[in-house]
Design an enzyme around this catalytic site. Structure first.
Site, PDB file in Angstrom:
ATOM      1  CG  HIS A 188      46.243  55.264  25.082  1.00 35.57           C
ATOM      2  ND1 HIS A 188      44.886  55.443  25.169  1.00 35.57           N
ATOM      3  CD2 HIS A 188      46.458  54.708  23.859  1.00 35.57           C
ATOM      4  CE1 HIS A 188      44.309  55.029  24.050  1.00 35.57           C
ATOM      5  NE2 HIS A 188      45.246  54.581  23.231  1.00 35.57           N
ATOM      6  CE1 TYR A 230      43.822  56.448  31.796  1.00 31.27           C
ATOM      7  CE2 TYR A 230      41.722  56.937  32.862  1.00 31.27           C
ATOM      8  CZ  TYR A 230      42.440  56.473  31.773  1.00 31.27           C
ATOM      9  OH  TYR A 230      41.763  56.004  30.656  1.00 31.27           O
ATOM     10  CE1 TYR A 283      39.527  58.965  30.178  1.00 29.58           C
ATOM     11  CE2 TYR A 283      37.439  58.281  31.120  1.00 29.58           C
ATOM     12  CZ  TYR A 283      38.747  57.994  30.767  1.00 29.58           C
ATOM     13  OH  TYR A 283      39.257  56.735  30.996  1.00 29.58           O
ATOM     14  CE  LYS A 328      42.140  53.649  38.241  1.00 25.26           C
ATOM     15  NZ  LYS A 328      43.259  53.265  37.393  1.00 25.26           N
ATOM     16  N   PRO A 342      32.506  52.762  35.504  1.00 18.76           N
ATOM     17  CG  PRO A 342      31.523  52.263  33.474  1.00 18.76           C
ATOM     18  CD  PRO A 342      31.223  52.407  34.910  1.00 18.76           C
TER      19      PRO A 342
HETATM   20  P1  FAS Z   1      32.883  39.022  35.663  1.00 19.05           P
HETATM   21  O1  FAS Z   1      31.487  39.459  35.980  1.00 19.05           O
HETATM   22  O2  FAS Z   1      33.543  39.509  34.417  1.00 19.05           O
HETATM   23  O3  FAS Z   1      32.944  37.422  35.594  1.00 19.05           O
HETATM   24  C1  FAS Z   1      32.225  36.643  36.523  1.00 19.05           C
HETATM   25  C2  FAS Z   1      31.966  35.299  35.866  1.00 19.05           C
HETATM   26  O4  FAS Z   1      31.307  34.467  36.827  1.00 19.05           O
HETATM   27  C3  FAS Z   1      31.043  35.416  34.664  1.00 19.05           C
HETATM   28  O5  FAS Z   1      31.597  34.734  33.564  1.00 19.05           O
HETATM   29  C4  FAS Z   1      29.735  34.773  35.141  1.00 19.05           C
HETATM   30  O6  FAS Z   1      29.057  34.106  34.096  1.00 19.05           O
HETATM   31  C5  FAS Z   1      30.240  33.798  36.181  1.00 19.05           C
HETATM   32  N1  FAS Z   1      29.229  33.454  37.187  1.00 19.05           N
HETATM   33  C6  FAS Z   1      28.301  34.260  37.748  1.00 19.05           C
HETATM   34  N2  FAS Z   1      27.550  33.568  38.623  1.00 19.05           N
HETATM   35  C7  FAS Z   1      28.022  32.286  38.618  1.00 19.05           C
HETATM   36  C8  FAS Z   1      27.652  31.111  39.301  1.00 19.05           C
HETATM   37  N3  FAS Z   1      26.639  31.087  40.175  1.00 19.05           N
HETATM   38  N4  FAS Z   1      28.364  29.972  39.055  1.00 19.05           N
HETATM   39  C9  FAS Z   1      29.397  29.978  38.166  1.00 19.05           C
HETATM   40  N5  FAS Z   1      29.788  31.078  37.472  1.00 19.05           N
HETATM   41  C10 FAS Z   1      29.093  32.215  37.708  1.00 19.05           C
HETATM   42  N6  FAS Z   1      35.526  47.853  33.750  1.00 19.05           N
HETATM   43  C11 FAS Z   1      36.405  48.742  33.232  1.00 19.05           C
HETATM   44  O7  FAS Z   1      37.545  48.832  33.723  1.00 19.05           O
HETATM   45  N7  FAS Z   1      36.046  49.531  32.174  1.00 19.05           N
HETATM   46  C12 FAS Z   1      34.807  49.430  31.578  1.00 19.05           C
HETATM   47  O8  FAS Z   1      34.500  50.139  30.632  1.00 19.05           O
HETATM   48  C13 FAS Z   1      33.871  48.517  32.072  1.00 19.05           C
HETATM   49  N8  FAS Z   1      32.626  48.384  31.497  1.00 19.05           N
HETATM   50  C14 FAS Z   1      31.730  47.486  32.034  1.00 19.05           C
HETATM   51  C15 FAS Z   1      30.442  47.303  31.469  1.00 19.05           C
HETATM   52  C16 FAS Z   1      29.518  46.391  32.031  1.00 19.05           C
HETATM   53  C17 FAS Z   1      28.138  46.225  31.416  1.00 19.05           C
HETATM   54  C18 FAS Z   1      29.881  45.641  33.161  1.00 19.05           C
HETATM   55  C19 FAS Z   1      28.903  44.679  33.803  1.00 19.05           C
HETATM   56  C20 FAS Z   1      31.165  45.796  33.722  1.00 19.05           C
HETATM   57  C21 FAS Z   1      32.088  46.708  33.145  1.00 19.05           C
HETATM   58  N9  FAS Z   1      33.378  46.866  33.666  1.00 19.05           N
HETATM   59  C22 FAS Z   1      34.280  47.742  33.176  1.00 19.05           C
HETATM   60  C23 FAS Z   1      33.814  46.096  34.772  1.00 19.05           C
HETATM   61  C24 FAS Z   1      34.202  44.738  34.281  1.00 19.05           C
HETATM   62  O9  FAS Z   1      35.192  44.866  33.296  1.00 19.05           O
HETATM   63  C25 FAS Z   1      34.614  43.941  35.478  1.00 19.05           C
HETATM   64  O10 FAS Z   1      35.462  44.686  36.343  1.00 19.05           O
HETATM   65  C26 FAS Z   1      35.285  42.648  35.120  1.00 19.05           C
HETATM   66  O11 FAS Z   1      34.439  41.951  34.260  1.00 19.05           O
HETATM   67  C27 FAS Z   1      35.544  41.902  36.431  1.00 19.05           C
HETATM   68  O12 FAS Z   1      35.859  40.599  36.123  1.00 19.05           O
HETATM   69  P2  FAS Z   1      35.359  39.402  37.072  1.00 19.05           P
HETATM   70  O13 FAS Z   1      35.625  39.754  38.486  1.00 19.05           O
HETATM   71  O14 FAS Z   1      35.950  38.188  36.488  1.00 19.05           O
HETATM   72  O15 FAS Z   1      33.767  39.391  36.937  1.00 19.05           O
HETATM   73  C1  PHB Z   2      36.608  51.356  27.229  1.00 16.75           C
HETATM   74  O1  PHB Z   2      37.416  51.430  26.284  1.00 16.75           O
HETATM   75  O2  PHB Z   2      35.667  50.530  27.280  1.00 16.75           O
HETATM   76  C2  PHB Z   2      36.769  52.321  28.390  1.00 16.75           C
HETATM   77  C3  PHB Z   2      37.868  53.172  28.408  1.00 16.75           C
HETATM   78  C4  PHB Z   2      38.026  54.033  29.486  1.00 16.75           C
HETATM   79  C5  PHB Z   2      37.077  54.045  30.490  1.00 16.75           C
HETATM   80  C6  PHB Z   2      35.972  53.189  30.465  1.00 16.75           C
HETATM   81  C7  PHB Z   2      35.814  52.331  29.396  1.00 16.75           C
HETATM   82  O3  PHB Z   2      37.240  54.897  31.537  1.00 16.75           O
END
Ligand code: FAS
Ligand code: PHB
Length: 391
Positions: A72, A386, A202, A298, A294
């Protein structure tokens, strides 16, 4: 068992760290409490900064990203029933973002890890970490009813916001900063062509925020701001499609292709940072240390930059026998984290309707958005944040 770096969590942070350490010949084992399928079932991020794309290439896990990722050059900002393009590529001297789902990125890293024959303990129960402030750090876990111990030199806490690592740090050794937003995001995934395949949209509206994104040219990702206490059952597909169209400009709304949702979930929004990110031989990375709303896309990208700093620091420790990277890890990450927290908070505050926004607040938001899309200086500030600030 023994390894050099014990990684807790097989999300993007843990998997990417494991891949970069393996490439440098540093032994690591990942311990994950869920199954691999469960990890892949979480639908999350979708936009990658170039730094993240480059790290996946460095990790040797970017083959599909190169084929299926969509580059993009711009983003669209919608308000007052109009849509304005921000030329991110032009304003940042050629930088871009890539649309590629976190699920796919996680799958690519999982497959690369398996192909390299590296150890990942899935469905590990009762994970606990010990002596990380001493000389013999240790991880304990239960697998198939058997109790196990993993001795290591370092523990990487990549276990997300609800993980065990940050929770194991003594309360007087850590400071937490948090802001919880008074609304959530309802997100849906649908096998329909995205309405805006080359620019994330957005939208600020009096009814609340909306976002139009994608996972591929045949799979769309949409979000609407919703009350925190909303129940997913209220949001039938028809209710969702009607609502998002009411929040977009008429031209875009008329072009949305609807279809049955294949995933639907409500996520709360918060800003959170834990300081510091190092405790002896325990290092926190990714969501274990910080959360951003989100809005600024980031979260995943901050996790990747933490991992870049941490993997480099471990490599320096083992290969160059220097701990300068480990000693400066927390400070280097936190400077970048707080800039991303600020950007994500600012964009969330500008685009969402808060309980106290009211008529005056809406006018102020619209005035700031009008300035943002008409001032090169303001658009440049948005664009450079961004695409991701330099490491
Ligand atoms: P994660 O949470 O992805 O991974 C952590 C891992 O550790 C998991 O697999 C978990 O099962 C494991 N774990 C937890 N406790 C443990 C334990 N006691 N023992 C062993 N393992 C354990 N970011 C964006 O940039 N854009 C978005 O749109 C966006 N939407 C999101 C929506 C939701 C609902 C959530 C929760 C997050 C969102 N995020 C988004 C942020 C997300 O993408 C995170 O930044 C990303 O998953 C970070 O990755 P990790 O640090 O690996 O954490
Ligand atoms: C997504 O595609 O999930 C997405 C894209 C941009 C954002 C947040 C989420 O700022």
């Amino acid at each position: 068992m023994r390894t050099q770096v014990a990684i807790i969590g097989a999300g993007p942070s843990g998997l990417l760290l494991g891949a970069l350490l393996h490439k440098a010949g540093i032994d690591n084992i990942i311990i994950e409490r869920q199954s691999g399928d469960y990890v892949l079932g979480r639908i999350r991020a979708g936009i990658l900064e170039q730094i993240t794309v480059d790290l996946l290439k460095e990790a040797g896990a970017d083959a599909r990203l190169k084929l299926e990722g969509t580059v993009h050059h711009s983003i669209d900002i919608g308000f007052k029933n109009q849509r304005h393009s921000i030329d991110v590529h032009g304003l940042t001297g050629g930088k871009v973002v890539t649309a590629y789902g976190q699920t796919e990125l996680t799958r690519d890293l999982m497959e690369a890890r398996e192909a390299a024959g590296l150890t990942t303990i899935y469905e590990a129960g009762e994970v606990s970490i010990h002596d990380f402030d001493g000389k013999q750090p240790l991880v304990r876990y239960v697998k198939d009813g058997q109790h196990h111990e993993l001795a290591c030199d370092f523990i990487a806490g990549c276990d997300g916001f609800h993980g065990v690592c940050r929770a194991s740090v003594p309360k007087d050794a850590i400071t937490e900063f948090e802001r919880v937003y008074p609304f959530g995001w309802l997100g849906i995934l649908a096998e329909v062509p995205p309405v805006s395949p080359h620019a994330i949209v957005y939208a600020n509206s009096e009814r609340g925020f909306a976002l139009c994104s994608m996972r591929s040219l045949t799979r769309s990702r949409y979000y609407v701001q919703c009350p925190l206490d909303d129940k997913i059952e209220k949001w039938t597909d028809d209710v969702f499609w009607d609502e998002i169209r009411r929040r977009l400009d008429p031209d875009l709304a008329s072009r949305i292709i609807t279809g049955p949702s294949i995933e639907k979930s409500i996520a709360p929004l918060r800003s959170f940072v834990a300081e510091p990110m190092r405790f002896g031989s325990l290092f926190l990375a990714g969501d274990a240390a910080h959360i951003v709303p989100p809005t600024g896309a980031k979260g995943l990208n901050l996790a990747a930059s933490d991992v870049k700093y941490l993997s480099s620091a471990f490599i320096e420790h083992y290969k160059e026998k220097t701990d300068a990277g480990l000693d400066s890890y927390s400070e280097r990450c936190l400077r970048r984290i707080w800039r991303a927290e600020r950007f994500s908070w600012w964009l969330t505050s500008l685009l969402h309707r808060f309980p106290d926004t009211g008529g005056f607040g809406q006018k102020i938001q619209e005035a700031e958005l009008d300035y943002l899309v008409t001032s090169q200086a303001a658009s440049t500030a948005l664009a450079e944040n961004y695409v991701g600030l330099p490491l």
